[in-house]
Design a protein around this motif. Sequence first.
Motif, PDB file in Angstrom:
ATOM      1  N   LEU A  93      12.707   8.504   0.853  1.00  0.00           N
ATOM      2  CA  LEU A  93      11.978   7.370   0.288  1.00  0.00           C
ATOM      3  C   LEU A  93      10.476   7.635   0.338  1.00  0.00           C
ATOM      4  O   LEU A  93      10.032   8.415   1.165  1.00  0.00           O
ATOM      5  N   PRO A  94       9.688   7.024  -0.560  1.00  0.00           N
ATOM      6  CA  PRO A  94      10.070   5.891  -1.403  1.00  0.00           C
ATOM      7  C   PRO A  94      10.680   6.254  -2.753  1.00  0.00           C
ATOM      8  O   PRO A  94      11.256   5.405  -3.412  1.00  0.00           O
ATOM      9  N   TRP A 113      13.625   2.584   8.455  1.00  0.00           N
ATOM     10  CA  TRP A 113      12.589   1.744   7.854  1.00  0.00           C
ATOM     11  C   TRP A 113      11.244   1.866   8.555  1.00  0.00           C
ATOM     12  O   TRP A 113      10.185   1.834   7.902  1.00  0.00           O
ATOM     13  N   ILE A 116       8.757   4.408   7.180  1.00  0.00           N
ATOM     14  CA  ILE A 116       8.196   4.228   5.838  1.00  0.00           C
ATOM     15  C   ILE A 116       6.849   3.530   5.976  1.00  0.00           C
ATOM     16  O   ILE A 116       6.757   2.440   6.541  1.00  0.00           O
ATOM     17  N   ASP A 120       4.229   2.158   1.154  1.00  0.00           N
ATOM     18  CA  ASP A 120       5.391   2.711   0.454  1.00  0.00           C
ATOM     19  C   ASP A 120       6.598   1.777   0.476  1.00  0.00           C
ATOM     20  O   ASP A 120       7.595   2.049  -0.211  1.00  0.00           O
ATOM     21  N   ARG A 121       6.524   0.708   1.230  1.00  0.00           N
ATOM     22  CA  ARG A 121       7.696  -0.152   1.364  1.00  0.00           C
ATOM     23  C   ARG A 121       8.047  -0.926   0.100  1.00  0.00           C
ATOM     24  O   ARG A 121       9.235  -0.982  -0.264  1.00  0.00           O
ATOM     25  N   ALA A 124       9.663   1.494  -2.268  1.00  0.00           N
ATOM     26  CA  ALA A 124      10.938   1.933  -1.700  1.00  0.00           C
ATOM     27  C   ALA A 124      12.031   0.904  -1.960  1.00  0.00           C
ATOM     28  O   ALA A 124      13.150   1.247  -2.363  1.00  0.00           O
TER      29      ALA A 124
END
Length: 200
Positions: A93-94, A113, A116, A120-121, A124
Amino acid sequence: MPQDILAAYAEEADALIPSFEAISSADVLAPVMAWLPSTPRRIIDIGAGTGRDAAWLAARGHTVLAVEPVAGFREAGMRLHAHPRIRWCEDTLPSLARITETGFDLILMVAAWHHIAPEDRPPALRRLRQLVSPDGRLLMSIRHGPAPPARTGFASDAVASSELAIQAGFSLLASRRVASVSVANRAAGVTWTWLVLRAV
């Protein structure tokens, strides 16, 4: 995922593999067991590590795409958990740019999680929404508490994360705060929140 964190995992892979394998998938997934599919489905396990959970799911009839960016973990997974219903993919990810298929019934993301970065969340979660089928589910665990210095984690808030998921096209079905299954993490004061999300 930041390259320095991936490099730290790669360096420590040989030491981490036994500790990953020592933890029971049934214990890890116990808080969300009611939301796991009871009949064979297509599942993507993001941050699959050694494939411990992918193997547990495959043994119950599911087809699993195990996504893991660290070569040492992938190689261990293919050796320890060879199964015709598990496929492996190197990606992170993302963007998850190497994954071209969609329509997964379930996305599982265990202990990933917090790696990240906050910026970028949102992308993602939008990417995860693209991967899941209509009414499909996303099960993700969110870490609270310290992370090892070499594998630093970003602060993660369950409420904020669920709000980002809703903005990305999910609805929140459940949120459960639980103790860590890992003895070492419990001793360090680590807890987890499981979010159960459904694509809308």
